[in-house]
Design an enzyme around this catalytic site. Structure first.
Site, PDB file in Angstrom:
ATOM      1  N   MET A   1       8.552   4.950   4.915  1.00  0.00           N
ATOM      2  CA  MET A   1       8.705   3.535   4.335  1.00  0.00           C
ATOM      3  C   MET A   1       9.817   3.372   3.548  1.00  0.00           C
ATOM      4  O   MET A   1      10.737   2.381   3.436  1.00  0.00           O
ATOM      5  CB  MET A   1       7.493   2.875   3.813  1.00  0.00           C
ATOM      6  CG  MET A   1       6.293   2.745   4.869  1.00  0.00           C
ATOM      7  SD  MET A   1       6.813   1.996   6.289  1.00  0.00           S
ATOM      8  CE  MET A   1       7.292   0.441   5.761  1.00  0.00           C
ATOM      9  N   GLU A   2       9.970   4.331   2.869  1.00  0.00           N
ATOM     10  CA  GLU A   2      11.195   4.465   1.706  1.00  0.00           C
ATOM     11  C   GLU A   2      12.547   4.468   2.640  1.00  0.00           C
ATOM     12  O   GLU A   2      13.583   3.795   2.238  1.00  0.00           O
ATOM     13  CB  GLU A   2      11.194   5.527   0.964  1.00  0.00           C
ATOM     14  CG  GLU A   2      10.113   5.487  -0.088  1.00  0.00           C
ATOM     15  CD  GLU A   2       8.685   5.622   0.229  1.00  0.00           C
ATOM     16  OE1 GLU A   2       7.929   5.149  -0.500  1.00  0.00           O
ATOM     17  OE2 GLU A   2       8.483   6.093   1.394  1.00  0.00           O
TER      18      GLU A   2
ATOM     19  N   ASP B   1      24.706  -9.995   3.155  1.00  0.00           N
ATOM     20  CA  ASP B   1      24.969 -10.890   2.041  1.00  0.00           C
ATOM     21  C   ASP B   1      26.665 -10.791   1.564  1.00  0.00           C
ATOM     22  O   ASP B   1      27.206 -11.777   1.292  1.00  0.00           O
ATOM     23  CB  ASP B   1      24.410 -10.527   0.900  1.00  0.00           C
ATOM     24  CG  ASP B   1      24.400 -11.324  -0.358  1.00  0.00           C
ATOM     25  OD1 ASP B   1      24.492 -12.526  -0.273  1.00  0.00           O
ATOM     26  OD2 ASP B   1      24.648 -10.757  -1.396  1.00  0.00           O
TER      27      ASP B   1
ATOM     28  N   PHE C   1       0.811  -1.114   0.046  1.00  0.00           N
ATOM     29  CA  PHE C   1       0.073   0.070  -0.022  1.00  0.00           C
ATOM     30  C   PHE C   1       0.907   1.326  -0.108  1.00  0.00           C
ATOM     31  O   PHE C   1       0.224   2.357   0.440  1.00  0.00           O
ATOM     32  CB  PHE C   1      -1.107   0.162   1.032  1.00  0.00           C
ATOM     33  CG  PHE C   1      -2.272  -1.095   1.094  1.00  0.00           C
ATOM     34  CD1 PHE C   1      -2.780  -1.303   0.120  1.00  0.00           C
ATOM     35  CD2 PHE C   1      -2.168  -2.025   2.131  1.00  0.00           C
ATOM     36  CE1 PHE C   1      -3.618  -2.275  -0.069  1.00  0.00           C
ATOM     37  CE2 PHE C   1      -3.086  -3.087   2.140  1.00  0.00           C
ATOM     38  CZ  PHE C   1      -3.873  -3.438   0.781  1.00  0.00           C
ATOM     39  N   CYS C   2       2.110   1.318  -0.278  1.00  0.00           N
ATOM     40  CA  CYS C   2       3.070   2.546  -0.278  1.00  0.00           C
ATOM     41  C   CYS C   2       2.742   3.072  -1.840  1.00  0.00           C
ATOM     42  O   CYS C   2       2.460   2.165  -2.902  1.00  0.00           O
ATOM     43  CB  CYS C   2       4.397   2.149  -0.531  1.00  0.00           C
ATOM     44  SG  CYS C   2       4.953   1.736   1.280  1.00  0.00           S
ATOM     45  N   HIS C   3       2.623   4.255  -2.022  1.00  0.00           N
ATOM     46  CA  HIS C   3       2.473   4.924  -2.976  1.00  0.00           C
ATOM     47  C   HIS C   3       3.525   5.086  -3.893  1.00  0.00           C
ATOM     48  O   HIS C   3       4.667   5.355  -3.108  1.00  0.00           O
ATOM     49  CB  HIS C   3       1.869   6.329  -2.818  1.00  0.00           C
ATOM     50  CG  HIS C   3       0.516   6.303  -2.361  1.00  0.00           C
ATOM     51  ND1 HIS C   3       0.245   6.144  -0.878  1.00  0.00           N
ATOM     52  CD2 HIS C   3      -0.855   6.523  -2.916  1.00  0.00           C
ATOM     53  CE1 HIS C   3      -1.258   6.240  -0.702  1.00  0.00           C
ATOM     54  NE2 HIS C   3      -1.653   6.446  -1.930  1.00  0.00           N
TER      55      HIS C   3
END
Length: 166
Positions: free
Chosen positions: A121-122, A136, A84-86
Site C-alpha cells: 500500500m505504501e 497538479d 487499516f494500514c499499519h
C-alpha cells in the site's frame, strides 16, 4: 486475503461478523519486506511536446522533483490515508520518473521496510500521489491528462512473493 480452513481465500480486513477490522500482525515474524508499484500519466500530444522542450518544468517549478518529494511524503503517511494500514518504519523509498513513450510519463515507487506486514500500500500510494502531483503541476496546460493504470508490479517478504522483485 487469508486462506480459511477449507482452503478458500477470505478478506483479511473483515472480522468474523463481516465488519471492517485492522489485521492483527502480532504473531507474524518480522522480516524484510519490499514492494514496487507504478503509475502512469498520459499527456495530450502538444502538452507532452511542451514538457519535453521545457525539461519537465512548469510555471510551478520542477515537475519531477516535486512529484518525487510528494510521493515520498505519501509513502511515509500511508497509514494516515488508508484506515487499516499499519504505521511502518520505512527503511527505503525510491521514486523514478521517466518517459515511457512520446506522451506517457512512468512513475515507479519502490519501498522497503523490516516489519511484520508488507509495504504494497505504501508503494501504491507513493506512485499514485506522485502521479497526482504531476497532474497538479501540469493542469494549467491541460485537464485532458489521464492517470493510470496504477498497479503493483511486485512484492517480496511475508507469506508469498508476487510479481517481479523490487
Amino acid at each position: 486475503m487469508a486462506v480459511s480452513k477449507k482452503g478458500k481465500r477470505t478478506l483479511t480486513h473483515l472480522d468474523a461478523a463481516g465488519q471492517p477490522a485492522m489485521v492483527d500482525v502480532t504473531d507474524k515474524a518480522v522480516s524484510s519486506r519490499s514492494a514496487v508499484a507504478e503509475s502512469r500519466v498520459r499527456f495530450p500530444a502538444e502538452v507532452a511536446r511542451q514538457l519535453r522542450a521545457d525539461a519537465l518544468r512548469s510555471a510551478k517549478g520542477g515537475i519531477v522533483d516535486t512529484a518525487v518529494i510528494a510521493g515520498t511524503m505519501a509513502v511515509k503517511r500511508t497509514h494516515e490515508l488508508i484506515p487499516f494500514c499499519h504505521p511502518l518504519p520505512i527503511d527505503g523509498c525510491r521514486i523514478v520518473i521517466e518517459w515511457a513513450g512520446e506522451q506517457v510519463l512512468r512513475i515507479e515507487c519502490t519501498v522497503r521496510s523490516t516489519h511484520r506486514t508488507g509495504v504494497e500500500m505504501e508503494a501504491l500510494t507513493g506512485a499514485s500521489v506522485a502521479a497526482l502531483t504531476v497532474y497538479d503541476m501540469c493542469k494549467a496546460l491541460s485537464h485532458a491528462m489521464v492517470i493510470g493504470p496504477t498497479k503493483l508490479l511486485g512484492k517480496r517478504g511475508g507469506r508469498r512473493d508476487v510479481g517481479r522483485a523490487p
